[in-house]
Scaffold this motif. Structure first.
Motif, short mmCIF file in Angstrom:
data_model
loop_
_atom_site.label_atom_id
_atom_site.label_comp_id
_atom_site.label_asym_id
_atom_site.label_seq_id
_atom_site.Cartn_x
_atom_site.Cartn_y
_atom_site.Cartn_z
N TYR A 1 0.84 -1.20 0.00
CA TYR A 1 0.00 0.00 0.00
C TYR A 1 0.88 1.25 0.00
O TYR A 1 0.65 2.18 -0.78
CB TYR A 1 -0.95 0.03 1.21
CG TYR A 1 -1.45 1.44 1.44
CD1 TYR A 1 -2.36 2.02 0.56
CD2 TYR A 1 -0.92 2.24 2.46
CE1 TYR A 1 -2.75 3.34 0.70
CE2 TYR A 1 -1.31 3.55 2.61
CZ TYR A 1 -2.22 4.10 1.74
OH TYR A 1 -2.60 5.41 1.86
N TYR A 2 1.87 1.28 0.91
CA TYR A 2 2.68 2.50 1.03
C TYR A 2 3.46 2.78 -0.26
O TYR A 2 3.59 3.94 -0.66
CB TYR A 2 3.63 2.39 2.23
CG TYR A 2 2.89 2.57 3.55
CD1 TYR A 2 2.27 3.76 3.86
CD2 TYR A 2 2.81 1.53 4.46
CE1 TYR A 2 1.58 3.94 5.05
CE2 TYR A 2 2.13 1.69 5.66
CZ TYR A 2 1.52 2.89 5.94
OH TYR A 2 0.84 3.06 7.12
N SER A 3 3.99 1.73 -0.89
CA SER A 3 4.73 1.93 -2.15
C SER A 3 3.79 2.51 -3.21
O SER A 3 4.15 3.44 -3.93
CB SER A 3 5.30 0.62 -2.68
OG SER A 3 6.07 0.03 -1.69
N LYS A 4 2.59 1.92 -3.27
CA LYS A 4 1.63 2.36 -4.28
C LYS A 4 1.19 3.82 -4.02
O LYS A 4 1.14 4.64 -4.94
CB LYS A 4 0.41 1.43 -4.25
CG LYS A 4 -0.48 1.58 -5.45
CD LYS A 4 -1.66 0.64 -5.36
CE LYS A 4 -2.71 1.03 -6.38
NZ LYS A 4 -3.97 0.32 -6.20
N ALA A 5 0.91 4.11 -2.74
CA ALA A 5 0.46 5.48 -2.39
C ALA A 5 1.56 6.49 -2.72
O ALA A 5 1.29 7.57 -3.25
CB ALA A 5 0.10 5.54 -0.90
N ALA B 1 10.61 12.64 -2.04
CA ALA B 1 10.16 11.24 -1.99
C ALA B 1 10.64 10.57 -0.71
O ALA B 1 9.89 9.80 -0.08
CB ALA B 1 10.69 10.49 -3.21
N GLN B 2 11.85 10.89 -0.29
CA GLN B 2 12.38 10.31 0.96
C GLN B 2 11.57 10.81 2.16
O GLN B 2 11.26 10.04 3.07
CB GLN B 2 13.87 10.68 1.09
CG GLN B 2 14.57 10.04 2.28
CD GLN B 2 14.50 8.52 2.27
OE1 GLN B 2 14.38 7.88 1.22
NE2 GLN B 2 14.54 7.92 3.47
N LEU B 3 11.20 12.09 2.15
CA LEU B 3 10.39 12.63 3.25
C LEU B 3 9.01 11.95 3.28
O LEU B 3 8.49 11.65 4.35
CB LEU B 3 10.24 14.15 3.11
CG LEU B 3 11.50 14.96 3.41
CD1 LEU B 3 11.35 16.40 2.91
CD2 LEU B 3 11.83 14.96 4.90
N VAL B 4 8.45 11.70 2.11
CA VAL B 4 7.16 10.99 2.04
C VAL B 4 7.32 9.62 2.69
O VAL B 4 6.49 9.21 3.51
CB VAL B 4 6.66 10.85 0.58
CG1 VAL B 4 5.41 9.97 0.51
CG2 VAL B 4 6.37 12.21 -0.04
N ARG B 5 8.39 8.92 2.34
CA ARG B 5 8.61 7.57 2.89
C ARG B 5 8.76 7.62 4.41
O ARG B 5 8.32 6.73 5.12
CB ARG B 5 9.87 6.94 2.28
CG ARG B 5 9.62 6.39 0.89
CD ARG B 5 10.84 5.69 0.31
NE ARG B 5 10.85 5.88 -1.12
CZ ARG B 5 11.65 6.70 -1.79
NH1 ARG B 5 12.58 7.39 -1.16
NH2 ARG B 5 11.55 6.83 -3.09
N MET B 6 9.37 8.68 4.91
CA MET B 6 9.61 8.77 6.36
C MET B 6 8.33 9.08 7.14
O MET B 6 8.19 8.66 8.28
CB MET B 6 10.66 9.85 6.65
CG MET B 6 12.06 9.44 6.26
SD MET B 6 13.21 10.82 6.27
CE MET B 6 13.69 10.81 7.97
#
Lengths: 85, 187
Positions: free
Chosen positions: A62-66, B21-26
Motif C-alpha cells: 500500500y505504502y509503495s503504491k500510495a 520522496a524520501q520525506l514521504v517515505r519517512m
C-alpha cells in the motif's frame, strides 16, 4: 475551590504536567475527596486505554503504491502547471 | 533518521524530488495512522495521506520558515482530516473491527494476540474506542488522539493545531470527560 474546579487540575496531575504548588494543593484535596480520587483513577485508566488504541496497518504494498501515486500527481502538476485540488 | 530531516527539507525546498520522496517515505506511516485514527477507515486515511503530501509539495516555499518539519506535516494532515470530517458531517464510515478489504490492500492487526477469544476481546475494545472517539466534535477528537493516543505534548499539540496551549488543555479536559462516560464499562 470546588470539586468542579479541581477537575482540570486532576487532568494535569494525571499527565504529570502541573506546577509544584498546584500539585500540593490538588493532592491535599484528593486526600480528603473520594469522588475526585475516583476521577484521577478513571483518568489514568482512560489514558492507558487510549495509549493502546491501535489501528490496522496496510501492508507494505500500500505504502509503495500510495507514494507512487503522490509522486505521479506531483509530476503531473509540475508538467502542466495546473494545481490539483 | 531524524538527523537527516533538515537536510532533506533543504533539498526538497531547493527542488529535489528525490529528497521529497524520501520525506514521504519517512512520514507516510505516521500520517496514515493519524488519518485512520481520526476518520476510522482505510479510504479516508489514504485520502489524507495523498492530499497531505501533495499540499506539502505545493507549500514548499513556506518551509523556509518552518522550525519542525514533523509538526508541519501533522498540521497539514490534521487540517485536511478535519475538513474531511466536516465534509462527511461527522458521519465517518468506521470499519467494524478489523476487516480485510478486497483488492490489494489487506489490513492486519498491528498487535498480535494469543487466542481467538483474546483477539475478539481486543477487536471489541478497539472498536469501542473508535466509536467513542467518533462521538466527539472534530477538535476534541483530534486533541485526544494527538495527546493521549499519539503521545504529543500539549505544546506540540498546540503547534500542530495552531491554537493556544490553554485551548488544548480545555479541549482535552472536555474530551476526556466525555470519553470517561462513553467508556465507563472499560475503566
Amino acid at each position: 475551590m470546588t470539586c468542579r474546579e479541581y477537575l482540570p487540575l486532576i487532568n494535569d496531575l494525571a499527565d504529570g504536567n502541573i506546577n509544584l504548588e498546584v500539585e500540593k494543593k490538588t493532592k491535599s484535596h484528593l486526600n480528603e475527596c473520594r469522588d475526585c480520587n475516583g476521577e484521577l483513577n478513571q483518568t489514568k485508566k482512560l489514558k492507558r486505554l487510549l495509549k493502546n488504541f491501535r489501528t490496522p496497518q496496510p501492508d507494505r504494498k500500500y505504502y509503495s503504491k500510495a507514494t507512487s501515486q503522490i509522486l505521479g500527481r506531483i509530476a503531473g502538476i509540475t508538467k502542466t502547471g495546473h494545481s490539483i485540488n | 533518521m531524524n538527523a537527516q530531516i533538515p537536510e532533506l527539507v533543504i533539498g526538497f525546498v531547493e527542488g529535489s524530488d528525490a529528497d521529497f520522496a524520501q520525506l514521504v517515505r519517512m512520514f507516510r506511516r505516521k500520517v496514515y495512522s493519524l488519518g485512520y485514527r481520526l476518520l476510522g477507515n482505510h479510504l479516508d486515511a489514504d485520502e489524507v495521506v495523498q492530499e497531505t503530501f501533495v499540499r506539502i509539495h505545493r507549500k514548499r516555499g513556506d518551509l523556509k520558515d518552518v522550525k519542525y518539519f514533523s509538526t508541519f506535516v501533522m498540521r497539514v494532515a490534521t487540517n485536511y482530516a478535519i475538513d474531511l470530517i466536516r465534509r462527511r458531517k461527522g458521519n465517518t464510515s468506521m470499519e467494524e473491527g478489523v476487516i480485510s478489504l478486497p483488492g490489494e490492500v489487506q489490513l492486519d492487526l498491528a498487535r498480535k494476540v494469543a487466542t481467538p477469544s483474546e483477539e475478539y476481546e481486543y477487536k471489541q475494545i478497539m472498536s469501542e474506542i473508535r466509536m467513542a472517539l467518533d462521538k466527539l466534535p472534530p477538535k476534541q477528537r483530534l486533541t485526544a488522539i494527538l495527546h493521549d493516543v499519539e503521545g504529543y505534548t500539549k505544546p506540540e499539540v498546540a503547534a500542530i493545531m495552531e491554537c493556544p496551549e490553554a485551548t488544548v488543555r480545555s479541549n482535552l479536559h472536555i474530551a476526556r470527560t466525555k470519553l470517561k462516560k462513553l467508556l465507563k464499562h472499560r475503566l
